[in-house]
Scaffold this active site. Structure first.
Site, PDB file in Angstrom:
ATOM      1  N   ASP A 147       0.845  -1.191   0.000  1.00 43.72           N
ATOM      2  CA  ASP A 147       0.000   0.000   0.000  1.00 43.72           C
ATOM      3  C   ASP A 147       0.881   1.241   0.000  1.00 43.72           C
ATOM      4  OD1 ASP A 147      -2.467  -1.393   0.110  1.00 43.72           O
ATOM      5  OD2 ASP A 147      -2.254  -1.645   2.262  1.00 43.72           O
ATOM      6  N   ASP A 178      -7.126  -1.446  -4.347  1.00 44.29           N
ATOM      7  CA  ASP A 178      -8.168  -1.149  -3.356  1.00 44.29           C
ATOM      8  C   ASP A 178      -9.126  -0.082  -3.865  1.00 44.29           C
ATOM      9  OD1 ASP A 178      -6.913  -2.892  -1.556  1.00 44.29           O
ATOM     10  OD2 ASP A 178      -5.747  -1.288  -0.624  1.00 44.29           O
TER      11      ASP A 178
END
Length: 198
Positions: A147, A178
């Site tokens: 991330d 995401d």
């Protein structure tokens, strides 16, 4: 080319492009930033390299093997709904939304399945490198999801009579996969759910 053929082509193209972009960003971050390194872009946007074993936005609620198995099962389910929607005359908006969900799911699955096999795991301030396949930091299915997007839009300190502490909105760190899944699902639920779940 028929409308159905054009939709299948568009869905495939969107999916491939999003997966490629997601993986390119993750690999660039992983091989050029050390873990938890933060790069200031604006006061409300940072690149912050984190990794997680869990679901979207860093949530961790189930065993890693279970989560990865669930993700692998989810791909054929998504493809089934896509095929059914296209056969039933899906709108272009439906196809694009389902492509977003499919691309996001594939992007995060690739991290889980392969990253543990192909990357080492150096401690900060060193950055990760590719290693010979199978000599990475973990085994098959146990890779960590990369991330990097962090948007602390608003921050404040609570007064002591409310318990004190620092509050950040929006605090999750996430990746392109995401965001793709979230945007696709939200748009489906708002505009296209009757065309898919019927």
């Amino acid at each position: 080319m028929t409308k159905r053929g054009r939709q299948v082509f568009a869905l495939s193209l969107i999916t491939v492009c999003l997966v490629a972009a997601d993986q390119a960003i993750k690999i660039m971050v992983k091989t050029s930033m050390y873990l938890y390194q933060r790069i200031h872009v604006t006061d409300w946007f940072y690149l912050l390299f984190t990794e997680n074993n869990g679901m979207a936005f860093g949530l961790e609620v189930v065993n890693k093997y279970v989560l990865t198995a669930f993700r692998l099962i989810l791909i054929p389910v998504i493809i089934y709904y896509i095929r059914r929607a296209i056969r039933q005359g899906a709108t272009w908006g439906t196809v694009v939304c389902m492509a977003l969900v499919l691309a996001g799911a594939i992007g995060n699955i690739l991290d889980c399945v392969f990253y543990g096999l192909i990357f080492n795991n150096p401690s900060p301030p060193f950055v990760a490198d590719f290693v010979p396949f199978g000599h990475g930091y973990s085994s098959l299915l146990l890779g960590r999801v990369v991330d990097m997007f962090y948007f602390p839009l608003v921050e404040w300190d609570w007064p002591s009579w409310l318990g004190g502490g620092h509050f950040v909105f929006f605090s999750p760190v996430f990746n392109l996969a995401d965001a793709s899944i979230s945007c696709g699902i939200i748009a489906i639920l708002l505009f296209y759910r009757n065309r898919i779940f019927r």
